[in-house]
Enzyme design. Structure first.
Site, PDB file in Angstrom:
ATOM      1  N   ARG A  86      27.990  29.651 -30.003  1.00 52.37           N
ATOM      2  CA  ARG A  86      27.582  30.720 -29.030  1.00 52.37           C
ATOM      3  C   ARG A  86      26.087  29.834 -28.863  1.00 52.37           C
ATOM      4  NH1 ARG A  86      27.317  37.702 -29.574  1.00 52.37           N
ATOM      5  NH2 ARG A  86      25.270  36.901 -31.339  1.00 52.37           N
ATOM      6  N   LYS A 188      22.288  34.322 -24.998  1.00 54.45           N
ATOM      7  CA  LYS A 188      21.544  34.388 -26.479  1.00 54.45           C
ATOM      8  C   LYS A 188      20.013  33.912 -25.849  1.00 54.45           C
ATOM      9  CE  LYS A 188      21.733  37.249 -30.577  1.00 54.45           C
ATOM     10  NZ  LYS A 188      21.078  38.570 -29.519  1.00 54.45           N
ATOM     11  N   GLU A 224      25.736  46.259 -20.324  1.00 49.59           N
ATOM     12  CA  GLU A 224      25.861  46.374 -21.539  1.00 49.59           C
ATOM     13  C   GLU A 224      24.231  47.268 -22.085  1.00 49.59           C
ATOM     14  OE1 GLU A 224      25.295  42.738 -24.489  1.00 49.59           O
ATOM     15  OE2 GLU A 224      24.899  42.016 -22.106  1.00 49.59           O
TER      16      GLU A 224
HETATM   17  N1  PLP Z   1      24.538  42.745 -25.950  1.00 52.09           N
HETATM   18  C1  PLP Z   1      23.396  41.641 -26.826  1.00 52.09           C
HETATM   19  C2  PLP Z   1      22.757  41.459 -25.221  1.00 52.09           C
HETATM   20  C3  PLP Z   1      22.997  41.376 -27.861  1.00 52.09           C
HETATM   21  O1  PLP Z   1      21.824  41.250 -28.172  1.00 52.09           O
HETATM   22  C4  PLP Z   1      23.630  41.308 -29.048  1.00 52.09           C
HETATM   23  C5  PLP Z   1      23.558  41.102 -30.515  1.00 52.09           C
HETATM   24  O2  PLP Z   1      23.865  39.221 -30.566  1.00 52.09           O
HETATM   25  C6  PLP Z   1      25.101  41.938 -28.797  1.00 52.09           C
HETATM   26  C7  PLP Z   1      25.260  42.262 -27.242  1.00 52.09           C
HETATM   27  C8  PLP Z   1      26.234  41.930 -29.590  1.00 52.09           C
HETATM   28  O3  PLP Z   1      26.733  40.542 -30.008  1.00 52.09           O
HETATM   29  P1  PLP Z   1      26.809  39.787 -31.866  1.00 52.09           P
HETATM   30  O4  PLP Z   1      28.131  41.336 -31.476  1.00 52.09           O
HETATM   31  O5  PLP Z   1      27.401  39.033 -31.512  1.00 52.09           O
HETATM   32  O6  PLP Z   1      26.211  40.535 -32.685  1.00 52.09           O
HETATM   33  C1  COI Z   2      21.348  41.222 -33.256  1.00 46.53           C
HETATM   34  O1  COI Z   2      22.391  41.974 -32.759  1.00 46.53           O
HETATM   35  O2  COI Z   2      22.262  40.905 -33.887  1.00 46.53           O
HETATM   36  C2  COI Z   2      20.636  40.895 -32.454  1.00 46.53           C
HETATM   37  O3  COI Z   2      20.272  40.113 -32.208  1.00 46.53           O
HETATM   38  C3  COI Z   2      20.305  42.891 -31.787  1.00 46.53           C
HETATM   39  C4  COI Z   2      19.030  42.528 -31.464  1.00 46.53           C
HETATM   40  C5  COI Z   2      18.099  42.762 -32.884  1.00 46.53           C
HETATM   41  C6  COI Z   2      18.628  41.840 -30.744  1.00 46.53           C
END
Ligand code: PLP
Ligand code: COI
Length: 345
Positions: A86, A188, A224
């Protein structure tokens, strides 16, 4: 068998989600068109030129994943290859040089190994959060990508993202947009979070825990929150999650949908979800690395309250099963699908 190692003197059970300086981090520099080998360092500070790309035009991105102590004493990381992939895609979208996937995973392993005493013991509820990030480090003046970059990974022991842990939270349907239809919501980028700060501070002032961002174009669909994806449980126990090109493809969400179908035998679906439908669902939850699975008890849409039948006291029954199965896999209590768990120690 894993080696027993002396742990840092931390009150693991009362950790919140915050920065805690650990001993070692990984650094690699991109210069003259290539990444160097990278190295571990004790220095948590970064000295930058005043006109560095990250400081002027926010050319920065990050990732988040966790290391866990399993029930049998091993230290493992959950699906770091997906974070590497990612971040690769995020870098391309931001005109940054992608950091190679295999080197990323190796660097994650090195950082965890070098900070083993900060990996919270099993049963404390805490984990070691890993934060890979990259930024433009060379000076820029015109709006253009930096010519030099730094990639880093640091580690920080963390507890629950939302105070109260598994207590259901309340969301506000935000009046602000998080991501434009053809913008950067699916990657991200630090800028996505910078522009959410005013919205989250405003929501907190009004007594909400987080924002639900609707789609920016029509403001009729669920996207989200500022830091997690959504899942919902329908009246007939189907697990559904929003489909959109402007949300982050959460690794937790992708894992959860697999777990729902393959481990719990539930029907799953990724589709557009209308705000109008919220009132029909029996459970709502957030999922993400930091959020894990956080139950949502109530969503307030401009004065209209949507209260989920699971209530404000505890997780609904399906969310609970999903939580127990996913964390069971992460903490080594339940057999993981092939390739999900990388054993460090
Ligand atoms: N959506 C956003 C905007 C986020 O910052 C995160 C955190 O990483 C997620 C979703 C969840 O993603 P993940 O499950 O890969 O941590
Ligand atoms: C994560 O879940 O890793 C995130 O980046 C979410 C938040 C701390 C920005």
């Amino acid at each position: 068998m894993a080696v027993t190692m002396e742990k840092a003197n931390i009150d693991w059970k009362n950790l919140g989600f915050g920065y805690y300086k650990t001993d070692v981090r990984f650094v690699s520099d991109f210069k003259d068109g290539k990444w160097d080998e990278g190295h571990l360092t004790a220095d948590e500070n970064i000295v930058l030129n005043e006109s560095a790309g990250v400081l002027q035009y926010a050319q920065t991105c990050f990732e988040g994943m966790k290391a866990y102590t399993t029930v049998d004493g091993h230290v493992v990381v959950f699906r770091p290859d997906l974070n590497a992939q990612r971040m690769y895609e995020t870098a391309l979208r931001l005109e940054m040089p992608p950091y190679p996937v295999e080197k990323f995973v190796k660097a994650v392993e090195q950082v965890v190994k070098a900070n083993l005493k900060y990996v919270p013991p099993y049963g404390t509820g805490a984990t070691l959060y890993l934060r890979p990030f990259m930024f433009g480090s060379a000076p820029v003046m015109g709006v253009k990508p930096s010519t030099e970059y730094q990639f880093r990974i640091f580690a920080s022991p963390v507890g629950p993202y939302f105070k109260g842990g598994a207590k259901p939270i309340t969301l506000k349907v935000s009046d602000f947009d998080r991501a434009a239809p053809r913008g950067t919501g699916h990657v991200k980028a630090g800028l996505n979070y910078a522009m959410s700060l005013h919205a989250i501070v405003s929501a907190h002032k009004e007594g909400y825990d987080e924002n639900l961002y609707p789609d920016a174009k029509t403001r009729t669909k669920v996207e989200e929150t500022g830091g997690a994806n959504f899942f919902f449980v329908t009246g007939d126990n189907k697990v559904i999650t929003p489909k959109s090109d402007s949300i982050l493809p959460s690794i937790t969400r992708r894992s959860l949908m697999y777990v729902a179908k393959e481990y719990l035998g539930l029907e799953t679906e990724e589709r557009e979800i209308m705000l109008e439908e919220l009132k029909d669902f029996s459970e709502c939850g957030l999922c993400g690395t930091a959020a894990v699975i956080s139950p949502v008890g109530k969503i307030v849409d401009h004065g209209k309250e949507i209260c989920f039948p699971s209530g404000m006291e505890e997780m609904g029954p399906v969310s609970k099963k999903l939580y127990e199965t996913l964390t069971g896999i992460q903490f080594g209590k339940i057999k993981a699908p092939d390739g999900w768990i990388r054993v460090i120690e």
